[in-house]
Design a protein around this motif. Structure first.
Motif, mmCIF file in Angstrom:
data_model
loop_
_atom_site.group_PDB
_atom_site.id
_atom_site.type_symbol
_atom_site.label_atom_id
_atom_site.label_comp_id
_atom_site.label_asym_id
_atom_site.label_seq_id
_atom_site.Cartn_x
_atom_site.Cartn_y
_atom_site.Cartn_z
ATOM 1 N N ASN A 1 12.352 -7.722 4.219
ATOM 2 C CA ASN A 1 11.588 -6.426 4.301
ATOM 3 C C ASN A 1 12.224 -5.268 4.141
ATOM 4 O O ASN A 1 13.447 -5.136 4.400
ATOM 5 C CB ASN A 1 11.192 -6.742 5.746
ATOM 6 C CG ASN A 1 10.220 -5.548 6.162
ATOM 7 O OD1 ASN A 1 10.315 -4.926 7.137
ATOM 8 N ND2 ASN A 1 8.998 -5.474 5.350
ATOM 9 N N GLN B 1 13.086 -1.670 4.759
ATOM 10 C CA GLN B 1 12.890 -0.528 5.597
ATOM 11 C C GLN B 1 13.702 0.535 5.484
ATOM 12 O O GLN B 1 14.648 0.815 4.917
ATOM 13 C CB GLN B 1 13.252 -1.245 7.000
ATOM 14 C CG GLN B 1 12.735 -2.583 7.463
ATOM 15 C CD GLN B 1 13.033 -3.347 8.864
ATOM 16 O OE1 GLN B 1 14.015 -2.627 9.125
ATOM 17 N NE2 GLN B 1 12.473 -4.305 9.072
ATOM 18 N N ARG B 2 13.052 1.822 5.943
ATOM 19 C CA ARG B 2 13.366 3.061 5.807
ATOM 20 C C ARG B 2 14.650 3.132 6.644
ATOM 21 O O ARG B 2 14.385 2.933 8.138
ATOM 22 C CB ARG B 2 12.491 4.201 5.889
ATOM 23 C CG ARG B 2 13.118 5.618 5.771
ATOM 24 C CD ARG B 2 12.276 6.652 5.788
ATOM 25 N NE ARG B 2 11.456 6.702 6.813
ATOM 26 C CZ ARG B 2 10.108 6.756 7.012
ATOM 27 N NH1 ARG B 2 9.307 7.013 5.788
ATOM 28 N NH2 ARG B 2 9.262 6.660 8.032
ATOM 29 N N SER C 1 17.588 9.577 4.002
ATOM 30 C CA SER C 1 17.149 8.177 4.231
ATOM 31 C C SER C 1 17.552 7.283 3.046
ATOM 32 O O SER C 1 17.835 7.803 1.948
ATOM 33 C CB SER C 1 15.518 8.297 4.552
ATOM 34 O OG SER C 1 15.026 8.688 3.449
ATOM 35 N N LEU D 1 16.626 2.907 1.703
ATOM 36 C CA LEU D 1 15.909 1.642 2.080
ATOM 37 C C LEU D 1 17.084 0.710 2.192
ATOM 38 O O LEU D 1 17.723 0.362 1.455
ATOM 39 C CB LEU D 1 15.031 1.282 0.873
ATOM 40 C CG LEU D 1 13.803 2.231 0.593
ATOM 41 C CD1 LEU D 1 12.788 1.595 -0.240
ATOM 42 C CD2 LEU D 1 13.208 2.640 2.015
ATOM 43 N N SER E 1 1.013 -5.041 2.051
ATOM 44 C CA SER E 1 0.955 -3.844 2.190
ATOM 45 C C SER E 1 2.019 -3.091 1.301
ATOM 46 O O SER E 1 2.952 -3.134 1.518
ATOM 47 C CB SER E 1 0.998 -3.399 3.810
ATOM 48 O OG SER E 1 1.557 -2.157 3.979
ATOM 49 N N LEU E 2 1.462 -1.957 0.707
ATOM 50 C CA LEU E 2 2.247 -1.120 -0.406
ATOM 51 C C LEU E 2 3.356 -0.328 0.792
ATOM 52 O O LEU E 2 4.382 -0.119 0.276
ATOM 53 C CB LEU E 2 1.567 -0.190 -1.049
ATOM 54 C CG LEU E 2 1.129 -0.276 -2.313
ATOM 55 C CD1 LEU E 2 0.508 1.099 -2.900
ATOM 56 C CD2 LEU E 2 2.276 -0.735 -3.305
ATOM 57 N N TYR E 3 3.039 -0.368 1.933
ATOM 58 C CA TYR E 3 3.962 0.726 2.787
ATOM 59 C C TYR E 3 4.635 0.035 3.797
ATOM 60 O O TYR E 3 5.283 0.442 4.493
ATOM 61 C CB TYR E 3 3.235 2.020 3.220
ATOM 62 C CG TYR E 3 2.737 2.762 2.144
ATOM 63 C CD1 TYR E 3 3.859 3.863 1.675
ATOM 64 C CD2 TYR E 3 1.591 2.977 1.557
ATOM 65 C CE1 TYR E 3 3.624 4.745 0.994
ATOM 66 C CE2 TYR E 3 1.260 3.717 0.468
ATOM 67 C CZ TYR E 3 2.307 4.447 0.280
ATOM 68 O OH TYR E 3 2.066 5.547 -0.910
ATOM 69 N N ASP E 4 4.600 -1.252 3.719
ATOM 70 C CA ASP E 4 5.621 -2.280 4.434
ATOM 71 C C ASP E 4 5.954 -3.391 3.373
ATOM 72 O O ASP E 4 5.514 -4.582 3.694
ATOM 73 C CB ASP E 4 4.770 -2.755 5.817
ATOM 74 C CG ASP E 4 5.821 -3.647 6.674
ATOM 75 O OD1 ASP E 4 7.013 -3.577 6.236
ATOM 76 O OD2 ASP E 4 5.190 -4.622 7.293
ATOM 77 N N PRO E 5 6.839 -3.131 2.384
ATOM 78 C CA PRO E 5 7.131 -4.081 1.374
ATOM 79 C C PRO E 5 8.071 -5.144 1.780
ATOM 80 O O PRO E 5 8.862 -4.732 2.445
ATOM 81 C CB PRO E 5 7.464 -2.901 0.190
ATOM 82 C CG PRO E 5 8.044 -1.846 0.955
ATOM 83 C CD PRO E 5 7.317 -1.715 2.241
#
Ligand SMILES: *[C@@H]1O[C@H](CO)[C@@H](O)[C@H](O)[C@H]1NC(C)=O
Ligand SMILES: *[C@@H]1O[C@H](CO)[C@@H](O)[C@H](O)[C@H]1NC(C)=O
Ligand SMILES: *[C@@H]1O[C@H](CO)[C@@H](O)[C@H](O)[C@H]1NC(C)=O
Length: 724
Positions: free
Chosen positions: A535, A537-538, A550, A552, A570-574
């Motif tokens: 996953n 994550q930022r 920030s 990833l 999900s595009l925003y939880d790649p």
């Protein structure tokens, strides 16, 4: 004459399929012959070689492989003609089949247990060959195992289940005639001004919508006018639905709600080349083909074993799944070992819900594998157009309703593809003072089939790359299922929900989805594997740590149980989705793996309680991982037809079994939303989507450094004889 025309028209659906049962040894599609191939004059000796046409492949499309002496070579090879005949004769003398009429809905290899297959080595005798049979006798479905060596027949307990087996092609065909046994049906057709000789009818699976449909096998028949066009699909007799009992072939009910809806016109619906008026505006393209001066680089051995570059895999046609890949292995460039990648992969189920809740449309929620047989609907491929000239063709060997074998000629093609793409490259800028341009062309190996499930055509490609990547691609083409309407222009229905797009006068293309769910029994360097979500994550930097605020970071999480591996993209939880072998590590310590790489796809938005979605619950996630279980093969269940949805991938996965470091199966669903547009009329340009299985820390380094680049000497140019 009228009667004959009528027969012809009613048989139109699946006529190819049906004809092949009886004519497989005698008839053949018009084959290209050597004289039709472009005569090449020499720019190189190869161009003028008399053997030019045959050097393109060891096999021409006109080849007629005689299957009568085929023998199986691998434990998972499909049943041969001889074996199907044997199963048929064993069944014919079995008490169950002696007294009553029966229909065979499936007669395929019953696979030996996976542990036995994995232990088997080339040269060993094959494990006992058995047939897996689903038959209907006296209105009951039976599952049987036929031992082809001992002639022993075991009737298996199936337990309670709601659905019915895949329809036979013969049943689908018979169902289309049933409406004509009804006088009132004939009358309503005549009342609409349609000659009975112009009817073309389709057998449409009913889905399942509650108690009223229990305890009998049903099908809905809808009809079209084929007057003045081959594309009868564009001329629906809207709102007329005939409910038919599929066992007794009787009309149960006729619903006739579209009497005032006109039949759309025939003009401009025919899609055949021969039917097109000359077009002086369009500039057509010159013919194009791939040339392989030294012949193809792949071989097909023992009927189903493919060897190409660093890959070896088996490929077989299957009546339900279409193409099945098994025993896929890739050679390691460092050790020379063949390493396991896939034990078995195939199309497990399709789900095609239409988005129109009205009387003649709500039930259109097809499951093309479990209801119609995805492989049964795969037609013979058209050489030069479905597959390029360098293609090799493979026949399907299936059982008909009476249990006897028949051939589906040229059902799968296999060819090397070069689309002008680049395998890898690098060029040095002159500022380095180095003169380096290193480029490798990307050549791939494609196994293809095309199923025509009535109006729709699905093209399924398994594309192998030398770098280890496998791309699984589905193309959609064919003809829309359209709805008749009295509207002729969008200015006539402001604000009304048409459930689709007005494509032509009186023709609505109804919105629908397509889901294709793949079964992928990955065995990365052996069977015990884990599923890891990597996953992104930022991460915020701490104060003063960096000018950056920030970045990833990749967080690995091993899925312990099935529910942890139910994935909605999900595009925003790649995430990346890795299948790894935790016991096999690379030199630097990474677990070897393959990742599932999604691309453009669609998620299902129907209500989970909508009856079609309960049956199609295997589309609730894009990825699932289950522990290997030989009974869990078909994502919608073994008996899909009219099933209630109690035996789907969702039910299995919700058991939440352990999947870490176990033999696991990955399921991937490729989805399409389709809002039709005018370019889809009268036939749809192909729309494709795909996903990849890609090595991730599987090799120590780029595995294709030693593949050479192309040179002009390798690829002589031929020019047509006329201008030579
Ligand atoms: C295959 O496995 C099943 C369940 O694991 C077992 O019941 C069966 O006996 C096995 N069959 C053979 C031929 O080993
Ligand atoms: C309906 O029409 C067909 C075709 O003309 C005919 O064969 C059939 O007998 C008719 N059915 C009835 C019930 O009259
Ligand atoms: C294997 O699958 C069948 C069908 O879903 C199920 O009844 C059985 O419990 C499963 N076995 C295991 C060990 O999960």
């Amino acid at each position: 004459m009228a009667a004959r025309r009528y027969l012809l028209s009613s048989f139109l659906f699946l006529t190819t399929a049906f004809a092949l049962f009886f004519t497989w040894l005698h008839l053949s599609p018009p084959p290209p012959n050597a004289a039709e191939l472009l005569d090449c004059a020499a720019y190189s000796p190869w161009c003028s070689s008399k053997s030019y046409p045959t050097t393109l492949g060891r096999q021409s499309p006109t080849r007629r492989h005689d299957h009568s002496s085929d023998t199986p070579h691998h434990p998972l090879d499909p049943l041969t003609v001889t074996e199907i005949n044997k199963a048929h004769s064993i069944l014919s003398s079995h008490p169950l089949f002696k007294s009553s009429p029966f229909s065979i809905h499936s007669l395929v290899l019953e696979e030996p247990n996976k542990s036995i297959v994995l232990k088997w080595k080339i040269g060993d005798p094959l494990p006992p060959r058995k047939a897996f049979v689903i038959a209907r006798v006296n209105g009951n479905s039976h599952v049987l195992t036929v031992d082809l060596t001992t002639a022993n027949v075991v009737i298996r307990e199936t337990g309670p289940h709601s659905g019915y087996p895949v329809m036979t092609v013969e049943e689908m065909n018979s169902a289309t005639f049933v409406p004509l046994t009804s006088e009132s049906f004939n009358q309503t057709i005549l009342n609409r001004g349609i000659a009975l000789s112009d009817l073309a009818c389709l057998p449409i699976s009913t889905g399942w919508f509650g108690a009223a449909e229990e305890n009998r096998r049903l099908i809905k028949v809808q009809c079209y006018s084929m007057k003045d066009t081959a594309n009868f699909y564009m001329r629906p007799i809207e709102g007329l639905t005939v409910l038919v009992d599929l066992d007794s072939l009787e009309v149960i009910e006729i619903s006739d709600k579209g009497k005032n809806i006109p039949i759309p016109k025939a003009a401009n619906t025919d899609y055949r080349y021969s039917a097109q008026p000359p077009n002086k505006v369009m500039k057509v393209l010159n013919p194009i083909s791939i040339e392989q001066p030294k012949g193809p680089s792949f071989t097909v051995e023992e009927n189903y074993l493919v060897k190409w570059g660093n890959w070896e895999f088996h490929l077989k046609p299957d009546p339900r799944a279409g193409i099945v890949i098994y025993g896929a292995k890739i050679r390691d460039p460092e050790t020379g070992d063949l390493r396991d990648v896939i034990y078995k992969g195939y199309t497990s189920e399709l789900f095609v819900p239409y988005m129109d809740p009205t009387d003649a449309w709500y039930f259109k929620t097809y499951m093309d594998a479990g209801e119609y047989g995805f492989g049964l609907q795969a037609m013979s491929l058209d050489p030069l157009n479905d597959c390029p000239r360098n293609a090799y063709y493979m026949d399907g060997v299936f059982a008909a309703v009476d249990g006897k074998p028949y051939l589906r000629r040229n059902m799968i093609c296999l060819f090397e593809s070069y689309a002008g793409d680049i395998g890898w490259r690098h060029a040095e800028s002159p500022i380095t003072g180095m003169d380096i341009t290193e480029v490798r062309p990307k050549v791939t190996l494609v196994a293809r089939m095309a199923a025509s499930v009535a109006n729709y055509d699905y093209i399924v490609d398994w594309e192998f790359q030398t770098d280890g990547l496998i791309r699984i691609k589905v193309g959609l083409s064919g003809i829309l299922m359209v709805k008749g309407t009295s509207y002729e222009n969008t200015n006539q229905f402001a604000g009304e929900d048409l459930h689709g797009t007005l494509l032509s006068e009186n023709v609505i293309g109804v919105i629908h989805d397509h889901y294709i769910t793949f079964y992928l029994d990955m065995d990365i360097d052996g069977s015990d594997n884990s599923f890891v979500k990597v996953n992104l994550q930022r991460q915020r930097t701490s104060k003063g740590e960096s000018p950056r605020k920030s970045y990833l970071k990749a967080v690995r999480k091993v899925a312990k149980t099935e529910k942890e591996a139910q994935v909605k993209l999900s595009l925003y939880d790649p995430s990346e989705f890795h299948v790894v072998n935790p016991s096999v590590k690379t030199r630097v310590g990474n677990p070897v793996g393959y990742k599932v790489v999604p691309a453009a796809t669609a998620g299902n938005l129907l209500d989970l309680d909508d009856p079609p979605q309960r049956r199609g619950a295997f589309t609730n996630n894009q990825i699932w991982v289950t522990p290997y279980n030989r009974s869990e093969e078909w994502a919608g269940g073994q008996f899909v037809y009219q099933s209630h949805g109690e035996d789907t991938l969702q039910t299995w996965s919700d058991r939440d079994r352990e999947i870490e470091n176990k033999d696991i199966v990955v399921w991937y669903t490729l989805g399409f939303h389709h809002i039709p547009c005018q370019e889809d009329f009268p036939i749809m340009p192909t729309v494709s989507a795909s996903f990849d299985l890609k090595p991730v820390n599987f090799f120590e380094s780029n595995p294709i450094l030693s593949f050479p680049p192309n040179t002009f000497e390798d690829l002589p140019v031929c020019k047509p004889a006329a201008s030579a």
